[in-house]
Structures are given as C-alpha cells and as structure tokens.
Design an enzyme around this catalytic site. Sequence first.
Site, PDB file in Angstrom:
ATOM      1  N   ASP A  10       3.326   6.990  -3.881  1.00 24.51           N
ATOM      2  CA  ASP A  10       2.837   6.510  -5.177  1.00 24.51           C
ATOM      3  C   ASP A  10       3.951   5.654  -5.772  1.00 24.51           C
ATOM      4  O   ASP A  10       5.085   5.649  -5.272  1.00 24.51           O
ATOM      5  CB  ASP A  10       2.520   7.696  -6.103  1.00 24.51           C
ATOM      6  CG  ASP A  10       2.060   7.242  -7.482  1.00 24.51           C
ATOM      7  OD1 ASP A  10       1.237   6.309  -7.562  1.00 24.51           O
ATOM      8  OD2 ASP A  10       2.532   7.795  -8.497  1.00 24.51           O
TER       9      ASP A  10
ATOM     10  N   TYR B  98       3.201  -0.006 -11.040  1.00 29.50           N
ATOM     11  CA  TYR B  98       2.538  -0.999 -10.196  1.00 29.50           C
ATOM     12  C   TYR B  98       1.352  -1.625 -10.951  1.00 29.50           C
ATOM     13  O   TYR B  98       0.993  -2.766 -10.706  1.00 29.50           O
ATOM     14  CB  TYR B  98       1.963  -0.339  -8.934  1.00 29.50           C
ATOM     15  CG  TYR B  98       2.946  -0.021  -7.826  1.00 29.50           C
ATOM     16  CD1 TYR B  98       4.332  -0.069  -8.013  1.00 29.50           C
ATOM     17  CD2 TYR B  98       2.475   0.339  -6.564  1.00 29.50           C
ATOM     18  CE1 TYR B  98       5.205   0.249  -6.973  1.00 29.50           C
ATOM     19  CE2 TYR B  98       3.341   0.639  -5.523  1.00 29.50           C
ATOM     20  CZ  TYR B  98       4.702   0.602  -5.721  1.00 29.50           C
ATOM     21  OH  TYR B  98       5.545   0.909  -4.692  1.00 29.50           O
TER      22      TYR B  98
ATOM     23  N   CYS C 277      -2.235   6.818  -5.086  1.00 26.56           N
ATOM     24  CA  CYS C 277      -2.067   5.875  -6.188  1.00 26.56           C
ATOM     25  C   CYS C 277      -3.384   5.126  -6.352  1.00 26.56           C
ATOM     26  O   CYS C 277      -3.844   4.451  -5.415  1.00 26.56           O
ATOM     27  CB  CYS C 277      -0.935   4.906  -5.829  1.00 26.56           C
ATOM     28  SG  CYS C 277      -0.712   3.592  -7.025  1.00 26.56           S
TER      29      CYS C 277
ATOM     30  N   GLU D 239       5.762   9.258 -16.919  1.00 25.39           N
ATOM     31  CA  GLU D 239       7.070   9.072 -16.283  1.00 25.39           C
ATOM     32  C   GLU D 239       8.205   9.519 -17.221  1.00 25.39           C
ATOM     33  O   GLU D 239       9.273   9.890 -16.772  1.00 25.39           O
ATOM     34  CB  GLU D 239       7.278   7.603 -15.886  1.00 25.39           C
ATOM     35  CG  GLU D 239       6.413   7.136 -14.723  1.00 25.39           C
ATOM     36  CD  GLU D 239       6.848   7.663 -13.348  1.00 25.39           C
ATOM     37  OE1 GLU D 239       8.050   7.803 -13.108  1.00 25.39           O
ATOM     38  OE2 GLU D 239       5.955   7.944 -12.520  1.00 25.39           O
TER      39      GLU D 239
ATOM     40  N   CYS E  94      -6.173   7.179 -11.982  1.00 22.98           N
ATOM     41  CA  CYS E  94      -4.744   6.950 -11.734  1.00 22.98           C
ATOM     42  C   CYS E  94      -4.147   8.329 -11.497  1.00 22.98           C
ATOM     43  O   CYS E  94      -4.435   9.271 -12.261  1.00 22.98           O
ATOM     44  CB  CYS E  94      -4.106   6.287 -12.950  1.00 22.98           C
ATOM     45  SG  CYS E  94      -2.296   6.265 -12.895  1.00 22.98           S
ATOM     46  N   THR E  95      -3.347   8.463 -10.463  1.00 18.23           N
ATOM     47  CA  THR E  95      -2.842   9.795 -10.112  1.00 18.23           C
ATOM     48  C   THR E  95      -1.806  10.322 -11.102  1.00 18.23           C
ATOM     49  O   THR E  95      -1.436  11.493 -11.038  1.00 18.23           O
ATOM     50  CB  THR E  95      -2.251   9.782  -8.681  1.00 18.23           C
ATOM     51  OG1 THR E  95      -1.299   8.710  -8.596  1.00 18.23           O
ATOM     52  CG2 THR E  95      -3.341   9.604  -7.654  1.00 18.23           C
ATOM     53  N   HIS E  96      -1.354   9.472 -12.002  1.00 20.62           N
ATOM     54  CA  HIS E  96      -0.477   9.976 -13.070  1.00 20.62           C
ATOM     55  C   HIS E  96      -1.272  10.809 -14.087  1.00 20.62           C
ATOM     56  O   HIS E  96      -0.721  11.664 -14.759  1.00 20.62           O
ATOM     57  CB  HIS E  96       0.180   8.823 -13.831  1.00 20.62           C
ATOM     58  CG  HIS E  96       1.402   8.253 -13.167  1.00 20.62           C
ATOM     59  ND1 HIS E  96       1.362   7.572 -11.980  1.00 20.62           N
ATOM     60  CD2 HIS E  96       2.709   8.269 -13.545  1.00 20.62           C
ATOM     61  CE1 HIS E  96       2.583   7.176 -11.658  1.00 20.62           C
ATOM     62  NE2 HIS E  96       3.414   7.591 -12.590  1.00 20.62           N
TER      63      HIS E  96
HETATM   64  N1  DGL Z   1      -0.103   6.489 -10.086  1.00 16.89           N
HETATM   65  C1  DGL Z   1      -0.566   5.176 -10.142  1.00 16.89           C
HETATM   66  C2  DGL Z   1      -2.029   4.988  -9.992  1.00 16.89           C
HETATM   67  O1  DGL Z   1      -2.640   5.923  -9.523  1.00 16.89           O
HETATM   68  C3  DGL Z   1       0.223   4.057 -10.565  1.00 16.89           C
HETATM   69  C4  DGL Z   1       0.571   3.856 -11.973  1.00 16.89           C
HETATM   70  C5  DGL Z   1       1.394   2.603 -12.038  1.00 16.89           C
HETATM   71  O2  DGL Z   1       2.353   2.524 -11.282  1.00 16.89           O
HETATM   72  O3  DGL Z   1       1.061   1.730 -12.836  1.00 16.89           O
HETATM   73  O4  DGL Z   1      -2.590   3.990 -10.318  1.00 16.89           O
END
Ligand code: DGL
Length: 271
Positions: free
Chosen positions: A10, A42, A73, A151, A185-187
């Site tokens: 990720d 990202y 991700c 984060e 989004c995995t966050h």
């Molecule tokens: N964890 C991410 C996702 O699932 C990325 C978040 C990022 O880097 O902007 O999209």
Amino acid sequence: MDNRAIGVFDSGLGGLSVVRRLVTLLPNENIVYFGDTGRVPYGTRSAETIRRYTEQDCRFLLGQDVKCIIAACGTVSSVAADVLTRLPVPAMGVVQPTASAALRATKNGCIGVLGTGATVHSGAFHKALSESERDVQVFATACPLFVSLVESGWIERDNEATVAVARRYLQPLIEQQVDTVVLGCTHFPLLSPILADILGDGVTLIDSGEACAKACAELLREHDALARCDEGSCRFFVSDRPHDFGELAARFLGRPVGECVEEIKWDGDEG
Ligand code: DGL
C-alpha cells in the site's frame, strides 16, 4: 502447498487493514508487507505516477520471493490494475472483492463509495458495482483528507477534527439514503468506528480488508499454494519513518511490530 510469503503493499499504513484480516483468516501464512511511506499519498497523484509506483512496489515484493501479490490499496487497484495482470505471480486488488461484498449487503440498492480522488475519478468501483445484474445506484465521494488523518494517527473515535471532516464527507451519502458504504480506500477501515457513529445502525460498512482476505484465500486455494507453516510470520518494510509506522501499526494490529519493521531506500531514479 507453498510456504513462501504473501506480498502485500500500500502507499502507507492503510494496507494493514488487509493484513489484519489476512492474519485472522490465514494464520499459517507468512506475510511481507510494504508501505511506501516515503511517497504517501498516492491518491492525489496522476495515473502515470501511480502506475510507476505500482511497478516499483511490485518489483520490490518480487525481490522478496513472494508467491502472490495483493495491492492492498484502492487507488492502485483502481488506477493500475493492468500492472497487476502482467506480474509473474498471481496478483489481485481490492476493487472486485469489495464491490461483490457490497452487492451482497445492499437491500435498497443505494451504495455509497468512499475513496481517494484518483479512485473516485477512475470510476473503477462504479463500474464493478454497475456490472452486476442488480439495479444499483452508486454515489461516490472523494475523501482525500482521511488519508492524512489516518497516517497521522488521528483515528480515535472522539477525535474532534476527524469527526468534523467525516461529517462533511458523509453528508451527501446520508442525503442519498445509501444503506451500504464501500470503504474504497484501505486507510478508511481505521476510521470505521467514527464512520459508523455518523452513518448509524442502518448502514453497512464494507471493509475492503475482509473482502480482500477472503478473495486471497480463494486465489491461493485455486493455485494450490496455501502454506502449512505452524505459525505465520509478518515482516514489514517501509520507505520512510519506520518508527512512526511501527507505533501506529502496533496500535492497529494489536501487537508490537517494532522489531519486524525495516526501512528500504529507493535507488536514484525512483522516488
Ligand atoms: N490506502 C490507499 C487506498 O486504498 C491509498 C491512500 C493514498 O495513498 O492516497 O487508496
């Protein structure tokens, strides 16, 4: 049988929401995790940059001799899915399994999607949800600030700033009366308690981690590649700030990870 590790990556911490589910579902598996903490986020970058980062992340994991790769991700899975299809090992992203779980969960057919700007702009979740035979309406909202909040570790249920941002992002979905919300989004699963408080009991949150871990188990079974280790191990690699990562990862995974976090440096033209 294949005792080599599952490679998971990720842009940062978010993919741990997949690792957490993988460890529970497949406790005999070894996992190598890469969080590109030096280049997160990202989701605010161009498709071209996201694809280049994806190629580099996968190359790093292949160098660790992994048996398969999970792009944990939503952004990579939405924007650079074709990179994953060209790898020499089986690979998967989070879009398809998460969309399938949402379609199983929704009753009224109104589905909200929360993702990064790049994910929402790509329309990947919208497409995956609309390809089913069900008549569904999809409402997607970009929530870029969530990534920095996670984060930074601002994930406590009573964190006023995070709650205020979340209310703002979720309002349009509440107005559309969605009954299911995809955490695209995995966050975002790290914010689940806050999101659930705001959305209320009538709305089901779809955690990409859980859906993805189940799909990974299936993928390994298909390739006859499940591990038979007595107890699986996890190794973590990051491209910056290993200490910060270790601290938050431990909070999220519920166990210390400090010893297992290593920092890598991208070479000259990368980064
Ligand atoms: N964890 C991410 C996702 O699932 C990325 C978040 C990022 O880097 O902007 O999209």
